[in-house]
Scaffold this motif. Structure first.
Motif, PDB file in Angstrom:
ATOM      1  N   ASN A 116       8.178  -6.199 -11.551  1.00  9.30           N
ATOM      2  CA  ASN A 116       6.969  -5.414 -11.274  1.00  9.30           C
ATOM      3  C   ASN A 116       5.691  -6.238 -11.061  1.00  9.30           C
ATOM      4  OD1 ASN A 116       7.940  -2.804 -11.142  1.00  9.30           O
ATOM      5  ND2 ASN A 116       8.073  -2.672 -13.372  1.00  9.30           N
ATOM      6  N   ARG A 117       5.864  -7.434 -10.557  1.00  8.03           N
ATOM      7  CA  ARG A 117       4.663  -8.237 -10.284  1.00  8.03           C
ATOM      8  C   ARG A 117       4.107  -7.899  -8.907  1.00  8.03           C
ATOM      9  NH1 ARG A 117       7.486 -12.254 -13.457  1.00  8.03           N
ATOM     10  NH2 ARG A 117       8.619 -12.962 -11.641  1.00  8.03           N
ATOM     11  N   ILE A 118       4.960  -7.347  -8.072  1.00  8.72           N
ATOM     12  CA  ILE A 118       4.539  -6.984  -6.711  1.00  8.72           C
ATOM     13  C   ILE A 118       5.350  -5.760  -6.270  1.00  8.72           C
ATOM     14  CG2 ILE A 118       6.222  -8.569  -5.631  1.00  8.72           C
ATOM     15  CD1 ILE A 118       4.178  -9.115  -3.442  1.00  8.72           C
ATOM     16  N   SER A 119       4.777  -4.948  -5.409  1.00  7.60           N
ATOM     17  CA  SER A 119       5.536  -3.768  -4.960  1.00  7.60           C
ATOM     18  C   SER A 119       6.539  -4.189  -3.879  1.00  7.60           C
ATOM     19  CB  SER A 119       4.587  -2.713  -4.406  1.00  7.60           C
ATOM     20  OG  SER A 119       4.200  -3.075  -3.099  1.00  7.60           O
ATOM     21  N   PRO A 120       7.675  -3.505  -3.785  1.00  8.35           N
ATOM     22  CA  PRO A 120       8.678  -3.862  -2.757  1.00  8.35           C
ATOM     23  C   PRO A 120       8.066  -3.844  -1.361  1.00  8.35           C
ATOM     24  CG  PRO A 120       9.594  -2.283  -4.291  1.00  8.35           C
ATOM     25  CD  PRO A 120       8.146  -2.405  -4.641  1.00  8.35           C
ATOM     26  N   PHE A 121       7.190  -2.884  -1.116  1.00  4.96           N
ATOM     27  CA  PHE A 121       6.579  -2.768   0.205  1.00  4.96           C
ATOM     28  C   PHE A 121       5.742  -4.006   0.541  1.00  4.96           C
ATOM     29  CE2 PHE A 121       3.188  -1.457   3.059  1.00  4.96           C
ATOM     30  CZ  PHE A 121       3.938  -0.926   4.099  1.00  4.96           C
ATOM     31  N   ARG A 122       4.943  -4.419  -0.428  1.00  2.17           N
ATOM     32  CA  ARG A 122       4.080  -5.595  -0.248  1.00  2.17           C
ATOM     33  C   ARG A 122       4.939  -6.853  -0.078  1.00  2.17           C
ATOM     34  NH1 ARG A 122       0.418  -7.958   1.385  1.00  2.17           N
ATOM     35  NH2 ARG A 122      -1.033  -9.264   0.226  1.00  2.17           N
ATOM     36  N   ALA A 123       6.039  -6.912  -0.838  1.00  2.00           N
ATOM     37  CA  ALA A 123       6.937  -8.074  -0.753  1.00  2.00           C
ATOM     38  C   ALA A 123       7.559  -8.162   0.644  1.00  2.00           C
ATOM     39  CB  ALA A 123       8.023  -7.970  -1.822  1.00  2.00           C
ATOM     40  N   ALA A 124       7.955  -7.008   1.160  1.00  2.00           N
ATOM     41  CA  ALA A 124       8.558  -6.982   2.500  1.00  2.00           C
ATOM     42  C   ALA A 124       7.546  -7.462   3.531  1.00  2.00           C
ATOM     43  CB  ALA A 124       9.019  -5.571   2.820  1.00  2.00           C
ATOM     44  N   GLU A 125       6.319  -7.016   3.358  1.00  2.00           N
ATOM     45  CA  GLU A 125       5.249  -7.399   4.282  1.00  2.00           C
ATOM     46  C   GLU A 125       5.067  -8.930   4.277  1.00  2.00           C
ATOM     47  OE1 GLU A 125       1.598  -4.360   4.672  1.00  2.00           O
ATOM     48  OE2 GLU A 125       1.330  -5.997   3.254  1.00  2.00           O
ATOM     49  N   LYS A 126       5.075  -9.480   3.080  1.00  2.00           N
ATOM     50  CA  LYS A 126       4.905 -10.936   2.938  1.00  2.00           C
ATOM     51  C   LYS A 126       6.041 -11.693   3.625  1.00  2.00           C
ATOM     52  CE  LYS A 126       2.230 -12.202  -1.026  1.00  2.00           C
ATOM     53  NZ  LYS A 126       2.226 -13.040  -2.184  1.00  2.00           N
ATOM     54  N   LEU A 127       7.248 -11.175   3.445  1.00  2.00           N
ATOM     55  CA  LEU A 127       8.415 -11.842   4.044  1.00  2.00           C
ATOM     56  C   LEU A 127       8.336 -11.813   5.564  1.00  2.00           C
ATOM     57  CD1 LEU A 127      11.254 -10.542   1.733  1.00  2.00           C
ATOM     58  CD2 LEU A 127      10.715 -12.938   2.159  1.00  2.00           C
ATOM     59  N   LEU A 128       7.965 -10.659   6.085  1.00  2.00           N
ATOM     60  CA  LEU A 128       7.856 -10.526   7.540  1.00  2.00           C
ATOM     61  C   LEU A 128       6.779 -11.467   8.071  1.00  2.00           C
ATOM     62  CD1 LEU A 128       8.304  -6.676   7.846  1.00  2.00           C
ATOM     63  CD2 LEU A 128       9.733  -8.400   8.929  1.00  2.00           C
ATOM     64  N   ARG A 129       5.689 -11.568   7.313  1.00  2.00           N
ATOM     65  CA  ARG A 129       4.605 -12.452   7.748  1.00  2.00           C
ATOM     66  C   ARG A 129       5.090 -13.906   7.739  1.00  2.00           C
ATOM     67  NH1 ARG A 129      -0.107 -10.951   4.512  1.00  2.00           N
ATOM     68  NH2 ARG A 129       0.188  -8.830   5.229  1.00  2.00           N
ATOM     69  N   ALA A 130       5.817 -14.254   6.684  1.00  2.00           N
ATOM     70  CA  ALA A 130       6.346 -15.631   6.573  1.00  2.00           C
ATOM     71  C   ALA A 130       7.259 -15.944   7.762  1.00  2.00           C
ATOM     72  CB  ALA A 130       7.111 -15.784   5.272  1.00  2.00           C
TER      73      ALA A 130
END
Ligand code: GDP
Length: 345
Positions: free
Chosen positions: A328-342
């Motif tokens: 619970n340090r980050i929301s799944p949605f935000r994590a997905a966004e970060k991965l796509l950006r990476a």
């Protein structure tokens, strides 16, 4: 020493022979367009290869073959093991070749492996059709995923059509998604069933009835005749519970004996009727166009995913982000966004 001389006539002819073993894409294409079975088989081997150069060569050949105008009918055939698929394909295939058709038989069998032998790999199957010069039989490639077999079979259909095979029979067993895969590449989908109603109907997968353009009760012979008739009635009743297909076709129920060659004429006539009605209403081409479009979108989907998950930046970030999401340090949605950006960086 003379035998080691590199320029002896024997040696030259050996070199020439070995060159012949690897024909160019142009040679294979022209062989296919001339109906040469060896070229066709070789090109299919390229399609099935895991090597990059082979696949590139295969793509060149497929592109050239696509340009050839053909007038084929693609028929999917499914049914549980033992229902009589190979006996049916043998009898039906022979019937079609006797009518002057050229018949190619392909298979989608994701369960097959090199050692186990695929559904068409067993040499005892379709012994007569194998010998027929107007038939071409190719077993399912073994040891690869359903997605892989599906792609290869689609491309093989194009090669077979360019080689003059105007009837393409694609066989599958009722395993997993293989029926859906076959349905997505054929004009007409035929479900083979055994005589015996009631309990039979209970076990049938709903989705398959929805896909079927016809249900054919095989083994309608000898003591089975009565049971075949009652199965026909039951299946007709069951089919009427479904709305007609988009093209207006009401799926039919027929029976046959692949062993005694009865009922096959009716099946062929039904398929011809289906094709001519579909062509008249412009559904034939639009169905194929839709299949091609779906195939493109699905391929894109697969490739994008593959690129994404193979991207080292993604692999590295994913592990950490999964841990962050779990805790619970980050929301799944935000994590997905970060991965796509990476991935896009
Ligand atoms: P597949 O596993 O679906 O390919 O089934 P096969 O074609 O191998 O047939 C399974 C068995 O059913 C074999 O023993 C066949 O001889 C038999 N069979 C196939 N078609 C018929 C038929 O029309 N009538 C009868 N009585 N037996 C059949």
């Amino acid at each position: 020493m003379a035998s080691q001389n590199k320029t002896t006539p024997a040696r030259i002819s050996k070199i020439q022979d070995s060159r012949k073993i690897i024909p160019s894409a142009e040679e294979l294409t022209s062989g296919i367009l001339n109906g040469d079975k060896t070229s066709l088989a070789r090109a299919i081997t390229l399609v099935e290869s895991a090597k990059k150069e082979s696949l590139e060569k295969a793509n060149t050949i497929i592109e050239k073959c696509l340009a050839k105008k053909t007038d084929s009918i693609r028929i999917g055939i499914t049914g549980v093991p033992g229902v009589g698929k190979s006996t049916f394909i043998e009898s039906f295939g022979k019937k079609l070749t006797s009518l002057g058709k050229n018949v190619a038989v392909l298979a989608i069998d994701p369960t097959s492996t090199q050692t186990k032998g695929s559904i068409l790999g067993d040499k005892t199957r379709m012994q007569e059709l194998v010998k027929d010069e107007n038939a071409f039989i190719r077993p399912s490639p073994s040891g690869i995923s359903l997605g892989g077999v599906t792609r290869k079979t689609r491309e093989t259909i194009i090669l077979c059509e360019a080689a003059g095979y105007n009837i393409i029979l694609v066989e599958t067993v009722g395993v997993g998604q293989s029926e859906t895969a076959v349905h997505s590449m054929v004009d007409f989908f035929l479900l083979l069933k055994l005589p015996g109603a009631g309990d039979e109907l209970q076990g049938i997968k709903r989705g398959i009835i929805e896909m079927a353009d016809a249900i054919v009760i095989n083994k309608a012979d000898g003591d089975n005749l009565k049971r075949a008739r009652s199965a026909s009635v039951e299946f007709s009743r069951a089919l009427h519970l479904y709305p007609p297909k988009e093209n207006g076709w009401m799926p039919k129920v027929l029976s046959c004996s692949a062993l005694e060659n009865t009922g096959l004429d009716e099946i062929w006539e039904m398929i011809l009727k289906y094709i001519s009605e579909n062509k008249a209403a412009n559904f034939f081409t639009s169905k194929r166009q839709k299949q091609n479009k779906n195939w493109l979108l699905q391929t894109l989907d697969d490739q994008l995913k593959q690129h994404f998950y193979q991207d080292k930046k993604v692999v590295k970030a994913l592990e950490k982000l999964i841990d962050d999401v779990i805790n619970n340090r980050i929301s799944p949605f935000r994590a997905a966004e970060k991965l796509l950006r990476a991935h896009h960086k």
